[in-house]
Design an enzyme around this catalytic site. Sequence first.
Site, PDB file in Angstrom:
ATOM      1  N   ASP A  68       3.152  -4.872   8.111  1.00 26.80           N
ATOM      2  CA  ASP A  68       1.915  -4.121   7.943  1.00 26.80           C
ATOM      3  C   ASP A  68       0.772  -5.142   8.003  1.00 26.80           C
ATOM      4  O   ASP A  68       0.541  -5.895   7.054  1.00 26.80           O
ATOM      5  CB  ASP A  68       1.953  -3.395   6.588  1.00 26.80           C
ATOM      6  CG  ASP A  68       0.643  -2.687   6.272  1.00 26.80           C
ATOM      7  OD1 ASP A  68      -0.333  -2.884   7.020  1.00 26.80           O
ATOM      8  OD2 ASP A  68       0.596  -1.964   5.265  1.00 26.80           O
ATOM      9  N   GLN A 109      -4.470  -5.511   6.806  1.00 28.52           N
ATOM     10  CA  GLN A 109      -5.508  -6.363   6.221  1.00 28.52           C
ATOM     11  C   GLN A 109      -5.656  -7.701   6.933  1.00 28.52           C
ATOM     12  O   GLN A 109      -6.715  -8.317   6.860  1.00 28.52           O
ATOM     13  CB  GLN A 109      -5.207  -6.622   4.731  1.00 28.52           C
ATOM     14  CG  GLN A 109      -5.385  -5.406   3.852  1.00 28.52           C
ATOM     15  CD  GLN A 109      -6.810  -4.873   3.845  1.00 28.52           C
ATOM     16  OE1 GLN A 109      -7.778  -5.584   4.130  1.00 28.52           O
ATOM     17  NE2 GLN A 109      -6.949  -3.597   3.525  1.00 28.52           N
ATOM     18  N   LYS A 163     -10.376  -1.248  10.267  1.00 29.28           N
ATOM     19  CA  LYS A 163     -10.483  -2.426   9.399  1.00 29.28           C
ATOM     20  C   LYS A 163     -10.780  -3.680  10.225  1.00 29.28           C
ATOM     21  O   LYS A 163     -10.768  -4.793   9.722  1.00 29.28           O
ATOM     22  CB  LYS A 163      -9.182  -2.615   8.615  1.00 29.28           C
ATOM     23  CG  LYS A 163      -8.910  -1.492   7.604  1.00 29.28           C
ATOM     24  CD  LYS A 163      -7.696  -1.781   6.784  1.00 29.28           C
ATOM     25  CE  LYS A 163      -7.165  -0.564   6.061  1.00 29.28           C
ATOM     26  NZ  LYS A 163      -7.984  -0.127   4.947  1.00 29.28           N
ATOM     27  N   CYS A 178      -4.767   2.523  -3.775  1.00 26.88           N
ATOM     28  CA  CYS A 178      -3.565   3.036  -3.080  1.00 26.88           C
ATOM     29  C   CYS A 178      -2.399   2.070  -3.271  1.00 26.88           C
ATOM     30  O   CYS A 178      -1.596   1.865  -2.338  1.00 26.88           O
ATOM     31  CB  CYS A 178      -3.814   3.278  -1.593  1.00 26.88           C
ATOM     32  SG  CYS A 178      -5.019   4.546  -1.289  1.00 26.88           S
ATOM     33  N   HIS A 222       0.874  -1.174   0.000  1.00 24.08           N
ATOM     34  CA  HIS A 222       0.000   0.000   0.000  1.00 24.08           C
ATOM     35  C   HIS A 222       0.917   1.231   0.000  1.00 24.08           C
ATOM     36  O   HIS A 222       2.035   1.177   0.532  1.00 24.08           O
ATOM     37  CB  HIS A 222      -0.828  -0.057   1.300  1.00 24.08           C
ATOM     38  CG  HIS A 222      -1.906   0.965   1.423  1.00 24.08           C
ATOM     39  ND1 HIS A 222      -1.655   2.260   1.771  1.00 24.08           N
ATOM     40  CD2 HIS A 222      -3.258   0.874   1.267  1.00 24.08           C
ATOM     41  CE1 HIS A 222      -2.800   2.923   1.830  1.00 24.08           C
ATOM     42  NE2 HIS A 222      -3.789   2.096   1.518  1.00 24.08           N
TER      43      HIS A 222
HETATM   44  N1  PLP Z   1      -1.643  -0.923   4.620  1.00 23.31           N
HETATM   45  C1  PLP Z   1      -2.563  -1.697   4.058  1.00 23.31           C
HETATM   46  C2  PLP Z   1      -2.200  -3.091   3.642  1.00 23.31           C
HETATM   47  C3  PLP Z   1      -3.859  -1.227   3.858  1.00 23.31           C
HETATM   48  O1  PLP Z   1      -4.780  -2.009   3.303  1.00 23.31           O
HETATM   49  C4  PLP Z   1      -4.168   0.094   4.270  1.00 23.31           C
HETATM   50  C5  PLP Z   1      -5.502   0.650   4.031  1.00 23.31           C
HETATM   51  O2  PLP Z   1      -6.217   0.231   3.142  1.00 23.31           O
HETATM   52  C6  PLP Z   1      -3.175   0.858   4.876  1.00 23.31           C
HETATM   53  C7  PLP Z   1      -1.925   0.328   5.025  1.00 23.31           C
HETATM   54  C8  PLP Z   1      -3.472   2.252   5.361  1.00 23.31           C
HETATM   55  O3  PLP Z   1      -4.376   2.184   6.421  1.00 23.31           O
HETATM   56  P1  PLP Z   1      -5.000   3.501   7.064  1.00 23.31           P
HETATM   57  O4  PLP Z   1      -5.643   4.250   5.935  1.00 23.31           O
HETATM   58  O5  PLP Z   1      -5.988   3.003   8.049  1.00 23.31           O
HETATM   59  O6  PLP Z   1      -3.889   4.272   7.670  1.00 23.31           O
END
Ligand code: PLP
Length: 549
Positions: free
Chosen positions: A201, A204, A227, A364, A124
């Site tokens: 990270d 998900q 999430k 993203c 992301h």
């Molecule tokens: N990392 C991953 C794998 C994501 O799916 C997302 C959001 O879709 C993020 C980071 C960013 O999360 P946030 O917008 O809650 O900061």
Amino acid sequence: MTSEQTTQIRNLFPLLNQKVNGNDCIYFDNAATTQKPIAVIDAIKAYYQTSNANVHRAAHTLASAATTEFENSRKAVQTFINAKHAHEIIWTSGTTEAINLVAQSWGSSQLVAGDEVIVSHAEHHANIVPWQQLEQQLGIQVKVIELLDTGVLDLSSFERLITDRTRLVAVSHISNVIGKCNPIEHIIQRAKQVGAKVLIDAAQSIAHYPLDVQQLDCDFLVFSAHKMYGPTGVGCLFGKSELLELMPPYKTGGEMIKKVSFNSGTTFNVLPHKFETGTPNIAGIISFRAAISFIQAQKEASGYEASLTAYAYQQLLSIPSLNMLTNGQPDIAIFSFNIAGEHQQDVATYLDSKGVAVRVGHHCAMPLMEYLGVQGCIRISLALYNTKAEVDHVVELLRNFLNQGVKKVAKASVNHSKEKIMTLFESAKSWDAKHRQIMLLGKTLPTMADELKTDETLINGCESAAWIHITIDRESKVNIVAFSQAKIIKGLLVIVLAAVNGKTVENVSTFDFHEYFNDLGLLQHLSPSRGNGLLAIVEKIKRAVNKPL
Ligand code: PLP
């Protein structure tokens, strides 16, 4: 899980009981954010109704109650991921902020030019851009792991990239596009052999898989409450105590200090407060505990999630023109695909008109789209409250869309005027009818000469691109040629052009697009939250007539 149990779970989520565009709400955009159970909503309400006070600042009874609840949430997260200490849990606004914290605090203090950070093509943007910033600030090198055709990280590529200059490996446990588990255990162990730290990270994965940070032995783990059936604006950074101790504050101000003095200097607070300055999202953090309890209470539902994932995968594959982005069934219910001959945004707006929420665009993850050679894709992502019946319904809608729906429309006249458009929409009352009308109009947009499709005429929305070429003649009349690959945008362009083409600069500069779209019942298309870029198109027209070239 029996169908009664699924119904019981659904009943915990009030939002799911509403109609969207006149249809039952089918929420298939859970990878973006999940819906919230009533327990989370109640916890937010209860906090404001009974114990609203700032935390860690006052000795009065309300402040002490709020602080206790706030710290209980930290302990709940500690237990949930099995961290050794509660002070290893740092509250942030989300995964994005947690990664930025690590980059700017750990990265800026521990990395020097020539050091290497390894990420993957599947990350992301939140786990790419902070490291690219450090590349510019410090002269570090960001290296990128290749993917297998399943979309999973290719360990042989990782092996080729890792060196004794590798200081950090930052990868997602599960990508928000691919939905498959990466071999993080191997990556962590291998990184340790060269003395590198590892950031996982888990945005998900954490709602689907229990994670034990001591067992994994990762250095940092990041995730967002929203999430995981929790509130927005709350996230967590887990960091090993000894690393967090070493790291300088990321943001400064109140609460993160021990002492502030103009004479004898300023010193910083202990963990976790060193990283938590200003008033946090207290209601969100307290209510997050209810979301964690919800996930823990549904442990036995993991079998249901697995069978829903397998079922949805097979059902989607039964549509012949549907192409998944990567090979093989995902581990969690995230399905990213395109449909041959159809623009992703047309599919999404059709589903939206039937009450189904899916996401389209680059998600993203622009580098991943580039890597896979697509401009974007449709993503269906399911959660515990989704059902096989919903999957069946959406698959049937997709078949309708492909078979008869919007495809077999007659070619209509291309001479539109604002008045004609208004008349057309007067009879289109429901959102479904309006949607169909836009698609019909889209058919009438003449194609645009390729030489007019330049970087200058391009407008990039998240979900689709459009080109718009504006000229003003000697009599001050505006002439616009525009195009998009998405039929829905073509239709919206016809509506816009009907109102402005052939009109004088003065007429166009005073034309009220907001009122026009409102009268047509299409105002939501001008909303900044739409990824289609219509607002940018309208703004471009306004700029051109206000400052004629
Ligand atoms: N990392 C991953 C794998 C994501 O799916 C997302 C959001 O879709 C993020 C980071 C960013 O999360 P946030 O917008 O809650 O900061």
